[in-house]
Design a protein around this motif. Structure first.
Motif, short mmCIF file in Angstrom:
data_model
loop_
_atom_site.label_atom_id
_atom_site.label_comp_id
_atom_site.label_asym_id
_atom_site.label_seq_id
_atom_site.Cartn_x
_atom_site.Cartn_y
_atom_site.Cartn_z
N TYR A 58 0.82 -1.20 0.00
CA TYR A 58 0.00 0.00 0.00
C TYR A 58 0.86 1.26 0.00
CZ TYR A 58 -3.26 -3.60 1.50
OH TYR A 58 -4.00 -4.76 1.59
N PRO A 59 0.26 2.41 -0.37
CA PRO A 59 1.03 3.67 -0.37
C PRO A 59 1.45 4.07 1.05
CG PRO A 59 -1.01 3.87 -1.65
CD PRO A 59 -1.10 2.58 -0.91
N GLY A 60 2.53 4.84 1.10
CA GLY A 60 2.94 5.42 2.37
C GLY A 60 3.70 4.51 3.30
N LEU A 61 4.27 3.40 2.77
CA LEU A 61 4.97 2.44 3.63
C LEU A 61 6.49 2.48 3.41
CD1 LEU A 61 2.52 -0.59 3.50
CD2 LEU A 61 2.76 1.14 5.27
N ALA A 62 7.00 3.61 2.93
CA ALA A 62 8.45 3.86 2.83
C ALA A 62 9.14 3.05 1.74
CB ALA A 62 9.14 3.63 4.17
N GLY A 76 4.46 -3.95 4.63
CA GLY A 76 3.52 -4.11 5.74
C GLY A 76 3.50 -2.91 6.67
N TYR A 77 2.39 -2.79 7.40
CA TYR A 77 2.24 -1.70 8.36
C TYR A 77 3.11 -1.94 9.60
CZ TYR A 77 -1.77 0.17 5.79
OH TYR A 77 -2.57 0.73 4.84
N PRO A 78 3.61 -0.87 10.22
CA PRO A 78 4.38 -1.04 11.46
C PRO A 78 3.47 -1.35 12.63
CG PRO A 78 4.14 1.30 10.94
CD PRO A 78 3.54 0.54 9.78
N ALA A 79 4.05 -1.93 13.67
CA ALA A 79 3.31 -2.13 14.92
C ALA A 79 3.10 -0.79 15.61
CB ALA A 79 4.09 -3.08 15.83
N ARG A 80 2.22 -0.78 16.61
CA ARG A 80 1.86 0.49 17.26
C ARG A 80 3.09 1.19 17.86
NH1 ARG A 80 -0.02 2.74 22.11
NH2 ARG A 80 -1.79 4.17 21.81
N ASP A 81 3.91 0.46 18.61
CA ASP A 81 5.08 1.07 19.23
C ASP A 81 6.09 1.53 18.18
OD1 ASP A 81 4.01 0.63 21.72
OD2 ASP A 81 5.16 -1.21 22.10
N GLU A 82 6.19 0.78 17.09
CA GLU A 82 7.09 1.18 16.01
C GLU A 82 6.63 2.47 15.36
OE1 GLU A 82 8.28 -3.45 14.92
OE2 GLU A 82 6.85 -2.34 13.69
N GLU A 83 5.34 2.61 15.20
CA GLU A 83 4.82 3.85 14.60
C GLU A 83 5.05 5.05 15.51
OE1 GLU A 83 1.21 4.71 11.49
OE2 GLU A 83 1.08 3.01 12.86
N ARG A 84 4.90 4.85 16.80
CA ARG A 84 5.21 5.92 17.75
C ARG A 84 6.68 6.29 17.69
NH1 ARG A 84 3.41 4.22 23.53
NH2 ARG A 84 4.39 6.25 23.97
#
Length: 318
Positions: free
Chosen positions: A46-50, A175-183
C-alpha cells in the motif's frame, strides 16, 4: 573478498538503514540479500509504507547512482531508455541516455504504465543492456531494478505479464508497522527536525561488486540442489496451478539462498536458507487456475503447502 567478510559489511548497511526505517529489519534483510544476489525486486504494498525511501537509502549506503522513474499511462519507452536526437550543429543523430542508465532504478508504480512501456525494461533487466535504433548500449554493473506497485488500485493499471514478473528475483511486501514502532517513527521525525533523511556510504560501489562476486564461493551441496528442484517441480504438479515455477525460478532460488547464507555468516547453504526465501522467490512465478481465483487462494499458500509436502534434506557444513 572472502565470504566471511560479507556479513559484517551487510550488517553495517542494515544498521544504518534501521536507524531510519523502523521495525522493518526482515524486509531490509530480504532486499539486502536480493541486491547481493544481483537481482531485481518487486515491492507490492500500500502507499505510504516507505518503499521509495528504502530504495533511495540503499542506493546511498551502497554508493550507487539512483534514478526514480514515475510510471504513468503516458510514459513512453524512450522516456526510460533514451532516444536518438538530431544534432543540427554536427549534422548527425546523437543518443541521449535515459534514466535507466544508472545503478539502481526505482520503477515507481510500474503497473500504471502501458505494456509497451513496461516491456522497455525487459531487455535491460535480463541482458543488462539497452538497444535503441539497432545499437546496443551496456549498462554499468551493478544494474538493479526495484519496482513498486499498489495491490488495491486496479482501475487505470496494467498488470505485469508473467514473462516480466519472472524477471524479478523476488516479490516482497513491507507491511504496516506495529503500534510502538509507529510511535517511535514519529519521535525520530521530531528529533530530526526535517523531512529529508539521508545515510552515508557504508559499502563503496566497488566493494559491493566484490561481495556479489564472492557469492560464487558459497558452497551448495547436491542435496540442496535436489531440494530446490523438488520444490519447483512440485509447484508444476499441483492440481491448483495452471503455470508452475520456471527453471529461471530454480536458478533465482539458488542465487538468493547463497546470499542468505552469506548474510548469516556462512559459506555454505542449509535447507533453512531455502525455506526462508522460497515464498518471496517462488510465489509470484505461479499462476493459479482461473476457477480458483474466486476462492481467494494465493500462490503464497501454494508454496507453503509445497514446503510442507516436500521433505527437506539433512546437510553437513560445507
Amino acid at each position: 573478498m572472502k565470504v566471511g567478510e560479507i556479513q559484517a559489511r551487510c550488517q553495517g548497511v542494515l544498521d544504518a538503514l534501521s536507524r531510519i526505517v523502523v521495525g522493518k529489519d526482515e524486509v531490509l534483510r530480504q532486499i539486502m540479500a536480493g541486491i547481493l544476489a544481483n537481482g531485481h525486486i518487486l515491492i507490492e504494498d500500500y502507499p505510504g509504507l516507505a518503499k521509495t525511501l528504502i530504495a533511495r537509502l540503499f542506493s546511498q549506503a551502497l554508493e550507487l547512482r539512483f534514478s526514480r522513474i514515475q510510471f504513468t499511462p503516458d510514459l513512453l519507452p524512450g522516456d526510460i531508455t533514451g532516444s536518438s536526437i538530431y544534432a543540427q550543429r554536427e549534422g548527425r543523430f546523437e543518443f541521449r541516455r535515459g534514466p535507466i542508465f544508472t545503478h539502481l532504478v526505482l520503477a515507481d508504480e510500474i503497473n500504471r504504465a502501458t505494456p509497451k512501456t513496461q516491456s522497455a525494461l525487459l531487455e535491460a533487466m535480463q541482458e543488462r543492456q539497452v538497444t535503441v535504433d539497432g545499437q546496443s548500449y551496456p549498462l554499468e554493473p551493478p544494474f538493479l531494478v526495484i519496482a513498486t506497485q499498489n495491490p488495491i488500485e486496479l482501475e487505470g493499471t496494467y498488470p505485469l505479464p508473467e514473462a516480466q514478473l519472472d524477471r524479478f528475483l523476488m516479490r516482497i511486501a513491507v507491511g504496516y508497522p506495529a503500534r510502538d514502532e509507529e510511535r517511535e517513527m514519529l519521535r525520530r521525525r521530531r528529533e530530526r527536525r526535517q523531512e529529508r533523511v539521508d545515510v552515508p556510504t557504508v559499502v563503496p560501489h566497488d566493494v559491493l561488486l566484490a561481495m556479489q562476486a564472492a557469492l560464487e564461493d558459497v558452497y551448495v551441496e547436491a542435496t540442496i540442489d535436489e531440494y530446490i528442484v523438488d520444490l519447483v517441480r512440485a509447484t508444476r504438479d499441483d492440481h491448483r496451478v495452471a503455470l508452475g515455477v520456471s527453471p529461471r525460478g530454480a536458478l533465482a532460488l539458488q542465487s538468493i539462498v547463497r546470499a542468505e547464507a552469506a548474510l548469516r555468516g556462512r559459506d555454505y547453504v542449509t535447507p533453512d536458507d531455502v525455506k526462508a526465501m522460497a515464498v518471496p522467490v517462488l510465489a509470484h512465478r505461479i499462476v493459479l487456475r482461473p476457477e480458483l481465483w474466486v476462492a481467494r487462494l494465493s500462490p503464497v499458500e501454494i508454496v507453503a503447502d509445497v514446503m510442507k509436502r516436500v521433505p527437506s534434506p539433512k546437510v553437513e557444513a560445507g
